[in-house]
Scaffold this motif. Structure first.
Motif, PDB file in Angstrom:
ATOM      1  N   LYS B   2       1.683  17.842 -42.042  1.00 32.66           N
ATOM      2  CA  LYS B   2       1.910  16.968 -41.160  1.00 32.66           C
ATOM      3  C   LYS B   2       0.836  17.103 -39.960  1.00 32.66           C
ATOM      4  CE  LYS B   2       5.598  18.634 -38.472  1.00 32.66           C
ATOM      5  NZ  LYS B   2       6.886  19.226 -38.317  1.00 32.66           N
ATOM      6  N   GLN B   3       0.948  16.203 -38.821  1.00 35.12           N
ATOM      7  CA  GLN B   3      -0.171  16.476 -37.945  1.00 35.12           C
ATOM      8  C   GLN B   3       0.478  17.648 -36.989  1.00 35.12           C
ATOM      9  OE1 GLN B   3      -2.871  14.996 -37.989  1.00 35.12           O
ATOM     10  NE2 GLN B   3      -2.750  13.112 -38.918  1.00 35.12           N
ATOM     11  N   ARG B   8       0.692  14.608 -32.334  1.00 31.49           N
ATOM     12  CA  ARG B   8       2.040  13.751 -32.188  1.00 31.49           C
ATOM     13  C   ARG B   8       2.485  13.579 -30.774  1.00 31.49           C
ATOM     14  NH1 ARG B   8       6.146  16.919 -35.067  1.00 31.49           N
ATOM     15  NH2 ARG B   8       4.955  18.606 -35.087  1.00 31.49           N
ATOM     16  N   HIS B  54       2.802  10.106 -37.003  1.00 36.98           N
ATOM     17  CA  HIS B  54       4.109  10.408 -37.590  1.00 36.98           C
ATOM     18  C   HIS B  54       4.147  10.384 -39.032  1.00 36.98           C
ATOM     19  CE1 HIS B  54       5.774  11.403 -33.601  1.00 36.98           C
ATOM     20  NE2 HIS B  54       5.394  10.433 -33.298  1.00 36.98           N
ATOM     21  N   ASP B  56       4.570  11.976 -41.667  1.00 36.48           N
ATOM     22  CA  ASP B  56       5.435  12.705 -42.709  1.00 36.48           C
ATOM     23  C   ASP B  56       6.703  12.183 -42.565  1.00 36.48           C
ATOM     24  OD1 ASP B  56       5.046  13.630 -39.816  1.00 36.48           O
ATOM     25  OD2 ASP B  56       6.376  15.233 -40.492  1.00 36.48           O
ATOM     26  N   LYS B  57       7.135  11.492 -41.556  1.00 35.99           N
ATOM     27  CA  LYS B  57       8.694  11.069 -41.262  1.00 35.99           C
ATOM     28  C   LYS B  57       8.737   9.694 -42.047  1.00 35.99           C
ATOM     29  CE  LYS B  57       8.909  13.161 -36.754  1.00 35.99           C
ATOM     30  NZ  LYS B  57       8.775  12.689 -35.302  1.00 35.99           N
ATOM     31  N   CYS B 154      -2.366  13.013 -44.872  1.00 37.29           N
ATOM     32  CA  CYS B 154      -2.200  12.872 -43.464  1.00 37.29           C
ATOM     33  C   CYS B 154      -3.368  13.541 -42.789  1.00 37.29           C
ATOM     34  CB  CYS B 154      -0.695  13.138 -42.694  1.00 37.29           C
ATOM     35  SG  CYS B 154       0.375  12.151 -43.493  1.00 37.29           S
TER      36      CYS B 154
END
Lengths: 96, 159
Positions: B2-3, B8, B54, B56-57, B154
């Motif tokens: 994830k970032q 984010r 976002h 990863d969501k 990502c």
């Protein structure tokens, strides 16, 4: 340099010479035909009510062109959806 | 994968400002440089920023694709119907039927420099809004669908 590259360089050089020769006779900022843009500048603000002449041309005088652009965008979305539908990560394509 | 938090949170803070700037470009399309296409592209860049930050969501709950598709169809329909209304009112297709009428967007403008009145332009602001909505939704839908159908890395650090 092999033979194919030599031919490519020759073609590019010929095209460059032709283009430079073609533009050498045109003076910058002094168009030959200026009836149309003079009409837009003089009447666009009064006839369409917009100060931005570019938007006046795009959305009023030549709105058919804009309709085509919007249709192209719509078609692009349809094509992307059709092509990428099978690759969606394991989820069913919602078909409502 | 994830970032990082910086990416984010910065994306979350910047997103409303990008959307407001895009809406400004669309709504003032008949007064200042810009218009429907440019403002719509700016707003779509905000959506893509959210998508990247976002990733990863669950994208489906973050950006509702079906609403965007409906918005795109609505924009194209509004564009076509505002052009067709001129035919119903008795003039040619794409005639500017709202200009100089005193109705919505109908204040007359005289030739020459002026500070720029928002309530002018006739059917041009309506078409600007329609095209802005369509470009926003179309570019966002393309980005989201390409994003969802591939397996994006990502690029952020492991946390």
């Amino acid at each position: 340099m092999n033979r194919k590259n030599g031919i490519t360089v020759c073609i590019i050089a010929i095209i460059a010479v032709v283009l430079i020769y073609a533009q050498s006779g045109i003076s910058f900022g002094d168009p030959v035909y200026q009836d149309m843009d003079q009409y837009f500048l003089l009447n666009g603000q009064v006839q369409t009510g917009g100060n931005n002449i570019c938007t006046d041309v795009v959305f009023d005088f030549r709105a058919f062109d804009t309709l085509g652009e919007a249709t192209v965008l719509f078609t692009a979305v349809m094509g992307v959806i059709v092509i990428f539908r099978r690759l969606m990560k394991g989820e069913e394509y919602e078909a409502e | 994968m994830k970032q990082s938090n910086i990416v984010r949170i910065t994306a979350d803070i910047m997103f409303p400002f990008i959307m407001i700037f895009g809406a400004y470009v669309v709504l003032h399309g008949h007064l200042t440089p810009g218009g429907g296409f440019q403002g719509g592209a700016v707003m779509a860049s905000g959506v893509v920023l959210l998508l990247i930050a976002h990733c990863d969501k669950d994208i489906k709950t973050l950006i509702p694709t079906q609403i965007l598709k409906n918005v795109e169809t609505f924009g194209l329909l509004l564009f076509g119907l505002s052009a067709l209304a001129a035919v119903i009112l008795g003039s040619g297709f794409f005639t500017n039927w709202l200009v100089n009428t005193g109705l919505l967007f109908g204040t007359p403008v005289e030739y020459g420099p002026n500070p720029g009145y928002l309530n002018t332009g006739g059917v041009i602001p309506v078409m600007n809004i329609a095209v802005g909505l369509e470009v926003l939704a179309a570019l966002s839908v393309i980005a989201v669908i390409m994003f969802r159908s591939t397996e994006p890395d990502c690029g952020g650090e492991e946390q």
